[in-house]
Design an enzyme around this catalytic site. Structure first.
Site, PDB file in Angstrom:
ATOM      1  N   HIS A 277       2.241   4.617  -4.627  1.00 41.29           N
ATOM      2  CA  HIS A 277       1.099   4.075  -3.880  1.00 41.29           C
ATOM      3  C   HIS A 277       1.560   3.153  -2.764  1.00 41.29           C
ATOM      4  CE1 HIS A 277      -1.347   5.651  -7.094  1.00 41.29           C
ATOM      5  NE2 HIS A 277      -0.708   4.917  -7.964  1.00 41.29           N
TER       6      HIS A 277
ATOM      7  N   HIS B  57       4.245  -6.025  -1.602  1.00 45.85           N
ATOM      8  CA  HIS B  57       4.165  -4.598  -1.256  1.00 45.85           C
ATOM      9  C   HIS B  57       3.501  -4.467   0.110  1.00 45.85           C
ATOM     10  CE1 HIS B  57       0.259  -5.426  -3.192  1.00 45.85           C
ATOM     11  NE2 HIS B  57      -0.188  -4.666  -2.209  1.00 45.85           N
TER      12      HIS B  57
ATOM     13  N   HIS C 241       1.045  -2.065   3.057  1.00 43.12           N
ATOM     14  CA  HIS C 241       0.073  -1.012   3.359  1.00 43.12           C
ATOM     15  C   HIS C 241       0.292  -0.595   4.805  1.00 43.12           C
ATOM     16  CE1 HIS C 241      -2.338  -1.825  -0.294  1.00 43.12           C
ATOM     17  NE2 HIS C 241      -1.889  -3.060  -0.122  1.00 43.12           N
TER      18      HIS C 241
ATOM     19  N   HIS D 285       1.461  -7.596   1.603  1.00 40.31           N
ATOM     20  CA  HIS D 285       0.752  -8.397   0.601  1.00 40.31           C
ATOM     21  C   HIS D 285       1.746  -9.118  -0.304  1.00 40.31           C
ATOM     22  CE1 HIS D 285      -3.204  -5.913   0.910  1.00 40.31           C
ATOM     23  NE2 HIS D 285      -3.083  -6.817   1.863  1.00 40.31           N
TER      24      HIS D 285
ATOM     25  N   THR E 150      -7.099  -4.370  -3.891  1.00 38.11           N
ATOM     26  CA  THR E 150      -7.534  -3.226  -3.067  1.00 38.11           C
ATOM     27  C   THR E 150      -7.103  -1.894  -3.685  1.00 38.11           C
ATOM     28  OG1 THR E 150      -5.554  -3.287  -1.692  1.00 38.11           O
ATOM     29  CG2 THR E 150      -7.422  -4.621  -0.963  1.00 38.11           C
ATOM     30  N   THR E 151      -6.571  -1.960  -4.902  1.00 41.03           N
ATOM     31  CA  THR E 151      -6.200  -0.751  -5.654  1.00 41.03           C
ATOM     32  C   THR E 151      -6.824  -0.867  -7.039  1.00 41.03           C
ATOM     33  OG1 THR E 151      -4.178  -1.892  -6.357  1.00 41.03           O
ATOM     34  CG2 THR E 151      -3.990  -0.415  -4.458  1.00 41.03           C
TER      35      THR E 151
HETATM   36 ZN   LIG Z   1      -1.985  -4.577  -1.409  1.00 38.99          ZN
END
Ligand SMILES: [Zn+2]
Length: 300
Positions: free
Chosen positions: A85, A113, A115, A132, A216-217
């Site tokens: 992801h 992580h 995005h 993030h 957000t996941t």
């Molecule tokens: Zn994130």
């Protein structure tokens, strides 16, 4: 509801088993592919993230300065994983502690992580990359537990703008990317070759948006205090494109991993301008200087 929506928040843990229960539409293949429903609170929550952040619609706020401990420490045993992801960094040598601002307690970094493209937009503008830095409230023993509480998690979000100057810190991460890009290396962590200090990923923290939102996941837990910096860091499109090559399935590249914008639902979004200690100091020295000039005039 997909089974992943009921399970542990896979993407916020350092490692998790291969989980194809949720994903993103591939916008490189079809720009109009609808965003999938992830189930549960992801679909019916009232404080979901990300949102569009408007400078105009926000409340103006002023908090004490955010305090960062150990963010300048060069991490020598950092690990990195392609979890299908995102790309995630973990294994910090010491507690990196965030406090101050509007935060009620101390928060420690769990993982970092990214995005690609950005999840938050500022004044309707989407950026090429968003990092993030996920923090857990120290009063909770682990991130899964923390996700059950309003004040469990703080995410410091840094947006990156397009530049023709490569970003050195992002470059350090990219150096180790080849080892984990392909599907057969998914969920197999590697050491980050370059030594990296977390504050190299963070621009000035003097101005930021602060609001109450969610992961957000999946599970989309509504446990997150968001700190989205208004200052952005430069990154080249070539660097961002490296991330787009990671695979989440055999010969399937993760071209984008941002969630669609969520309803603001009358939440308070505060644009915080940190009280600056340096400015205070400066005006004091200015006063001394003026005082000096004044006394000189008096004397001579
Ligand atoms: Zn994130």
């Amino acid at each position: 509801m997909s089974h992943s929506a009921l399970g542990t928040p896979c993407s916020i843990l350092a490692l998790c088993s291969a989980d194809h229960g949720w994903g993103y539409p591939d916008l490189d293949i079809n720009q109009d592919e609808p965003f999938p429903k992830w189930g549960g609170i992801c679909d019916n929550g009232r404080r979901q993230s990300p949102i569009n952040l408007h400078v105009k619609g926000s409340l103006k706020g002023e908090f004490d300065a955010l305090k960062f401990e150990n963010y300048d420490e060069h991490q020598k045993s950092l690990q990195m994983v392609n979890n299908g992801h995102s790309i995630q960094l973990f294994g910090f040598a010491h507690d990196l502690t965030l406090s101050g601002g509007g935060l009620g307690s101390d928060y420690v970094v769990e993982q970092i992580h990214m995005h690609w493209w950005s999840e938050h937009t500022i004044n309707d503008i989407r950026y090429p990359l968003e990092v993030h830095i996920v923090h857990r409230n120290k009063i909770y023993p682990n991130i899964t537990m923390a996700a059950n509480f309003d004040d469990g998690i703080t995410v410091l979000a840094v947006l990156y703008h397009v530049s023709n100057t490569p970003n050195e810190a992002i470059g350090s991460i990219i150096k180790s990317l080849d080892a984990i890009k392909t599907y057969d290396h998914m969920n197999v962590p590697v050491n980050v070759e370059d030594s990296l200090a977390v504050d190299d990923l963070v621009p000035s923290v003097n101005t930021y948006f602060n609001y109450a939102g969610s992961l957000t996941t999946p599970t989309c837990a509504e446990a997150v205090t968001w700190i989205v910096l208004t200052d952005t860091h430069p990154v080249t499109l070539d660097q961002v494109n490296q991330f787009k090559e990671i695979e989440y399935n055999k010969d399937k590249q993760l071209h984008n991993n941002y969630r669609e914008l969520q309803a603001e639902n009358n939440r308070a979004v505060v644009l915080v301008q940190q009280r600056s200690g340096a400015a205070g100091l400066m005006s004091f020295s200015l006063m001394l200087l003026l005082l000096g000039v004044f006394s000189q005039k008096v004397l001579f």
